[in-house]
Design a protein around this motif. Structure first.
Motif, PDB file in Angstrom:
ATOM      1  N   ARG A  28       0.829  -1.206   0.000  1.00 58.22           N
ATOM      2  CA  ARG A  28       0.000   0.000   0.000  1.00 58.22           C
ATOM      3  C   ARG A  28       0.866   1.259   0.000  1.00 58.22           C
TER       4      ARG A  28
ATOM      5  N   ILE B 287       2.554   1.623  -3.442  1.00 60.31           N
ATOM      6  CA  ILE B 287       1.610   2.107  -4.458  1.00 60.31           C
ATOM      7  C   ILE B 287       1.360   3.597  -4.271  1.00 60.31           C
ATOM      8  N   ASP B 288       1.116   4.039  -3.057  1.00 59.12           N
ATOM      9  CA  ASP B 288       0.868   5.459  -2.807  1.00 59.12           C
ATOM     10  C   ASP B 288       2.075   6.309  -3.195  1.00 59.12           C
TER      11      ASP B 288
ATOM     12  N   VAL C 108       2.356   6.309  -7.078  1.00 59.81           N
ATOM     13  CA  VAL C 108       1.337   7.178  -7.667  1.00 59.81           C
ATOM     14  C   VAL C 108       1.801   8.632  -7.589  1.00 59.81           C
TER      15      VAL C 108
ATOM     16  N   ASN D 218      -3.990   7.400 -10.593  1.00 66.64           N
ATOM     17  CA  ASN D 218      -4.665   7.067  -9.340  1.00 66.64           C
ATOM     18  C   ASN D 218      -4.489   5.597  -9.006  1.00 66.64           C
ATOM     19  N   ARG D 219      -4.631   5.321  -7.715  1.00 69.62           N
ATOM     20  CA  ARG D 219      -4.724   3.943  -7.268  1.00 69.62           C
ATOM     21  C   ARG D 219      -6.027   3.382  -7.828  1.00 69.62           C
TER      22      ARG D 219
ATOM     23  N   ASN E 204      -7.586  -2.061  -5.329  1.00 68.14           N
ATOM     24  CA  ASN E 204      -6.650  -1.245  -4.557  1.00 68.14           C
ATOM     25  C   ASN E 204      -5.185  -1.638  -4.741  1.00 68.14           C
ATOM     26  N   ASN E 205      -4.925  -2.754  -5.424  1.00 68.80           N
ATOM     27  CA  ASN E 205      -3.537  -3.158  -5.668  1.00 68.80           C
ATOM     28  C   ASN E 205      -3.105  -2.811  -7.099  1.00 68.80           C
TER      29      ASN E 205
ATOM     30  N   ILE F 193      -2.597   0.386 -10.234  1.00 71.91           N
ATOM     31  CA  ILE F 193      -2.407   1.798 -10.536  1.00 71.91           C
ATOM     32  C   ILE F 193      -2.946   2.019 -11.948  1.00 71.91           C
TER      33      ILE F 193
END
Length: 176
Positions: free
Chosen positions: A62, A65-66, A69, A83-84, A95-96, A98
């Motif tokens: 998580r 990814i953030d 992004v 965005n995610r 949520n996994n 991009i």
């Protein structure tokens, strides 16, 4: 108390103690409950370790990814949306991922035209000979993307992903 009474009491205590001894101390017992309990305890510990490794790596994913992004937004955010997946397509199951797509694209256009990739977790399956079971120990993540409908490619990091000819082609098309 007479000697006879003392012998009776001592024999009762000895019988009581022998019935309450650990099963492994009994000679010739059919089932070694202590050994089975130890195996079950080991299984619980190994299962807990596997679950803990998964939770830790999911948290790392998580954060990765953030951060990714934000890094991509800094580079191309003025021209494309980044965005995610759960934000881009409004579905928590993504949520996994991009997504990179054009400003103003609707949700179905994001699926069809946008560039998306998955940040998957990698793990090693470990077989324990004592419990006779397999455990998945998580150890990192990997980027994945379908470059054709039947061909998924894996990339060890974002540099390899963005240097891939298919990724460059997809970004070129989005920027056109």
């Amino acid at each position: 108390m007479t000697d006879n009474q003392q012998k009776i009491i001592d024999s009762l205590i000895a019988e009581f103690n022998s019935r309450n001894e650990k099963t492994s101390n009994k000679l010739g017992g059919l089932i070694d409950l202590d050994a089975l309990d130890a195996i079950n305890q080991r299984h619980r510990l190994l299962t807990a370790d596997a679950e803990c490794s998964k939770k830790l790596w999911e948290q790392q994913r998580r954060e990765y990814i953030d951060n990714l992004v934000e890094q991509i937004r800094e580079e191309i955010g003025h021209r494309l949306c980044v965005n995610r997946g759960d934000i881009a397509v409004e579905d928590k199951g993504f949520n996994n991922r991009i997504y990179i797509y054009k400003h103003g694209d609707r949700k179905h256009e994001i699926y069809d035209k946008g560039l998306n990739f998955t940040v998957g977790l990698t793990y090693e399956t470990v077989f324990d000979k004592i419990t006779n079971k397999r455990y998945e120990i998580y150890n990192g993540f990997i980027l994945k993307r379908y470059v054709t409908p039947n061909s998924e490619h894996e990339y060890k990091d974002e540099v390899q992903f963005f240097n891939c000819k298919w990724t460059k082609e997809a970004l070129k098309d989005l920027l056109a």
